[in-house]
Motif scaffolding. Structure first.
Motif: not given
Length: 159
Positions: A31, A64-66, A71, A95-98, A103-104, A125
């Motif tokens: 990520n 990811s922007d978590n 990002e 872009k995904v949530d981790v 979460a993806s 990250n």
């Protein structure tokens, strides 16, 4: 039981891609974040990709922007940044949530297979997961672990 090959991910343009496309490859999943203190790891990830690609290794980047919104909002900005500043040629995805409820499925699967030191979920990250040719998650590397330090683990499974 589901395997990594049962999952789908989204390319930057939003089209779905089966992880089955990577069956038989050694995979590094990470990520990423373009504005993180660990962003320089893109250089080493690209070097690993270049050095092991002929042996069937692929690096897959998932912005990811978590964590502290590090990002870009636009995928085009993210892709251009990675290519321009770090020469990234390995596949990057949408872009995904981790972590968390959103979460993806990919990162939910990865974290269920390999827990972190203090938490099951992704802590920051540039958490890196190493997957063998059978699709087993064999190792998880902390954000602060340099991709170069993954080489001995990669060498064991890439042959």
């Amino acid at each position: 039981m589901a395997t990594i090959y049962d999952l789908f991910v989204e390319k930057p343009d939003g089209t779905k891609q089966s992880m089955q496309e990577y069956e038989g490859s050694v995979i590094v999943i990470v990520n990423t974040a373009s504005k993180c203190g660990f962003t320089d790891q893109f250089k080493e990830l690209q070097q690993i990709y270049d050095d092991y690609r002929e042996q069937g290794l692929i690096v897959l980047g998932f912005p990811s922007d978590n964590f502290n919104n590090q990002e870009f909002d636009s995928m085009d900005e993210t892709l251009a940044f990675c290519e321009r500043n770090y020469g990234v040629t390995f596949p990057m995805f949408k872009k995904v949530d981790v972590k968390g409820d959103q979460a993806s499925p990919l990162f939910s699967f990865l974290t269920s297979q390999k827990r972190g030191l203090l938490t099951e979920g992704v802590k920051w990250n540039f958490t890196k997961f190493l997957i063998n040719r059978k699709g087993d998650v064999v190792e998880r590397f902390a954000p602060q672990t340099s991709p170069e330090k993954m080489r001995s683990s990669i060498d064991k499974i890439v042959q």
